[in-house]
Design an enzyme around this catalytic site. Sequence first.
Site, short mmCIF file in Angstrom:
data_model
loop_
_atom_site.label_atom_id
_atom_site.label_comp_id
_atom_site.label_asym_id
_atom_site.label_seq_id
_atom_site.Cartn_x
_atom_site.Cartn_y
_atom_site.Cartn_z
N HIS A 147 29.32 16.40 17.82
CA HIS A 147 29.11 16.72 16.41
C HIS A 147 28.00 17.74 16.24
O HIS A 147 28.03 18.56 15.31
CB HIS A 147 28.80 15.44 15.63
CG HIS A 147 30.00 14.56 15.50
ND1 HIS A 147 29.92 13.22 15.21
CD2 HIS A 147 31.32 14.83 15.62
CE1 HIS A 147 31.13 12.71 15.15
NE2 HIS A 147 32.00 13.65 15.39
N ARG A 164 42.08 30.29 12.55
CA ARG A 164 42.43 29.28 13.57
C ARG A 164 43.17 28.15 12.88
O ARG A 164 42.59 27.42 12.07
CB ARG A 164 41.17 28.76 14.25
CG ARG A 164 40.25 29.83 14.83
CD ARG A 164 39.03 29.16 15.46
NE ARG A 164 38.07 30.10 15.99
CZ ARG A 164 37.01 30.56 15.31
NH1 ARG A 164 36.79 30.14 14.08
NH2 ARG A 164 36.18 31.41 15.86
N GLU A 206 44.10 38.06 25.77
CA GLU A 206 43.12 37.14 26.35
C GLU A 206 43.22 37.06 27.86
O GLU A 206 42.34 36.50 28.51
CB GLU A 206 43.32 35.73 25.77
CG GLU A 206 43.15 35.65 24.28
CD GLU A 206 43.59 34.31 23.73
OE1 GLU A 206 42.72 33.55 23.28
OE2 GLU A 206 44.80 34.04 23.74
N ASP A 228 37.93 34.32 25.92
CA ASP A 228 38.89 33.97 26.97
C ASP A 228 39.14 35.14 27.92
O ASP A 228 39.35 34.93 29.12
CB ASP A 228 40.21 33.51 26.36
CG ASP A 228 40.24 32.01 26.11
OD1 ASP A 228 39.57 31.28 26.87
OD2 ASP A 228 40.91 31.56 25.17
N ARG A 234 34.40 29.06 30.74
CA ARG A 234 33.44 29.40 29.69
C ARG A 234 32.67 28.20 29.17
O ARG A 234 31.69 28.37 28.44
CB ARG A 234 34.15 30.09 28.53
CG ARG A 234 35.16 29.22 27.82
CD ARG A 234 36.01 30.02 26.86
NE ARG A 234 35.85 29.57 25.50
CZ ARG A 234 36.65 29.88 24.50
NH1 ARG A 234 37.66 30.69 24.72
NH2 ARG A 234 36.44 29.43 23.29
N CYS A 261 38.29 39.75 17.90
CA CYS A 261 37.99 38.54 17.13
C CYS A 261 37.19 37.52 17.93
O CYS A 261 36.98 36.40 17.48
CB CYS A 261 39.27 37.89 16.60
SG CYS A 261 40.41 37.35 17.89
#
Length: 835
Positions: A469, A566, A691, A715, A725, A762
Amino acid sequence: MIGIVAVSHSARLGEAALELALQMVQGAGVRVQVAAGAGVDGDGTPILGTDAVAVAAAIDELAADCDGVLVLMDLGSAVLSAELALELRASDVPVRLVPAPFVEGLLAAVVSAAAGGGLDAVAAEATAALGAKTGQLGIPDDAAPSSDAESTDGSAAGGGGSVGEEVVRRVRVRNPLGIHARPAALIAEASAGADVRLRRLPDGPDAPAASLSRLLILGARQGDELELVARGPEADAVLDKLSALFDDGFGEGTDDAAPTAAAAGSESTGPRPDVPPTVIASGAVLKGRGVSPGRVAAPLVHLAPAVGEPEAGAVVDSADRDAEVSAIEWAAVAVADQLRARTSQATGETRAILDASRLLASDPELVSEATALVRSKGRSAARAIWETAAAHEKAVAALGGRMAERVADIRDVRDRIIAEILQVDMPGVPEREEPFVLVATDLAPADTAALAGGHCVALVTEQGGPTSHTAIIARSLGLPAVVGVTGAVGIPVGSTLLVDGGRGTVEVDPPASRVADAQAAATVVEFDGSGRLADGHRVALLANVGGAPDAVNAAAARAEGIGLFRTEFCFLDRTEAPTVEEQTTAYRGVLAAFPDRKVVVRTLDAGSDKPLPFANSDDEDNPALGVRGLRIARRRPELLADQLRALALAATAESAEVEVMAPMVATVDEAREFADLARAAGISSVGIMIETPSAALLAAELFEVVDFVSLGTNDLAQYTLAADRLLSDLGDLNDPWQPAVLRLIGMVGAAGRAAGKPVGVCGEAGGDPALAPVLVGLGATSLSMTPRSLGRVAEALRDVTEDECRHAAEAVLQAATAEEARAVGAAALQRAAAR
């Protein structure tokens, strides 16, 4: 194989319990059916209840592949429905109804079934599951069922039962997460057919190797020493296998660093010596996992300490116990109300997370178990909450993985309820009038959400992970954050920290010049809504969003459109895919924020670090290279078909200029097939994400079948450098300034210019003011980023012309290292600024 049917009044409860159980045995192929709820009413609202016909159907479905079926029930009519189902079923497979606790029993049964247990053994383990909780709460053993009962199928839940010479070994727990569910399952499997017991030294509890619940009660953590005792003719061979498992860390690694949140679990699992934090000296650079990008410098502030452990020895008189019970009930209600108030002021993912904490505070199990301790043991209200929460923490921590990251949430609710009972100040985030970096062992959602609108400029924690969180809310607030920083709480008060959320580093008392650079970089610059270069050349500056609240915020920040929508938010926290109607409504909420402006939508990108139970397999050895993104359509083509249909309907209903792109494309055939499907669904502008190195190398051919491309630099760096990553140790490789990554971007940009088609960026690189002019020089026609970065990127672009951007890009492409690329790019742009 033994199948399992979970019968619950609540469909949500049944699905959540199953999701929890399957976390333990990913890839084990356990067959479980949930027969929950009693359908829906006319408005589509789930009806609480149970349906014997549904239970019978679940049993029959499992019967074809299973040697027996275990049925677990939550309460009341669930038992009656299960009994009636035995008469209604069409199959004759052996069925056992067990009086096990629903959630704990399902967890234990799934693990036992995955280990190959027979019907009686699985039933015994499920029934014994309550022993784990009663043991943690201090209830006498005779009040809980034993997990050592003899099974009627010839196997013993507690071991093989063979008699012979005793063999003893000592082993050390070396894996960071300790003995949680998956190592326990490996221990049980390796001990099959032998009588083996484990004991935590020097004087901890012992457990039979075949019992998941008893193994979890051991509370064995990294560094603990265990005694293994085996009997029988194969004792030496069995202990050899077990010793090898411990030495290997159960396949989880044997890092001897400080335990993570999952390993720590609960600070109240037994007496442990206090270990003072290591004091970190000035000039040190600490490494962690960057989970929210950005670079800032400010003085350190430590999180206010949690409430102290209430006195353990006090016993409340019988006459006063009702008052203590009332104190628990009223405190839980008060905390839930406080969290509800915070929830109402939050948006997006923050709101959802806070709402989950509110439900945790209202959890009837937490309250009922605590009040039972008051009535039966005479615990004080505060002590009862402490002990009950400790049991819940330990159970969650034992699950490992993402679930273990929720331990901080339980502790937060515990501390808030105890503070309310004792009428003391709530723990949490200190109030400051100046900017500060908040440092803590871990942060609960209520703490993290309280930072919105305050003076905290970055977060650093010793625990947590990319799905915690802390990470989720930090990203939603735009706060740089680094988690998993060993020794962070030992940094002296008064230190200045330079936090780089992209690289995952924390510098202690850096030079004044670096502080000044970071402070300048962190300054929020207002965006006027128009991205352009000094010569007037237009570069669209767009926003990355994950849902309608994010889109509203992006519109308020004057983003020119959305460069990356997304869509995963529609699919997360579900056990089955949303309907076309549900998706259409959700997508319209985003499109409505940008009427007559571009919205680039990415289709479902599940897999790797964000798997979905209905889309991804749990048994992939390397999910980052597996069935993720567009590849999911190979297994579940209806998911993509439904999403494209929903996007087309949403685009028709709103005026936004909708463009749709697919993630994780590697071949021209994949791109062509996706483009055909999207256009057939009614999407007019179709693109793909670049990617993979393959897609970058094939950019010219890809432009022949799609209308645009967008570079996902995160990516692309991961796959180009073969560096996960999510691993902070490889942060230097996951850097968009890496020459190999920049050269691939340059190839894509050149192909885009030749085709006369748009090339967007992006990934996180798009929001880096230093890199933005270089990306434009490489061929990017638009940049998409967090809304907070729009002003600073726009400011950087307005200082340079298109020719200067190209010259900077040409210079950078000659660099051999990431540092050299940075230096060359900065020098070229400084010359441009000085013209």
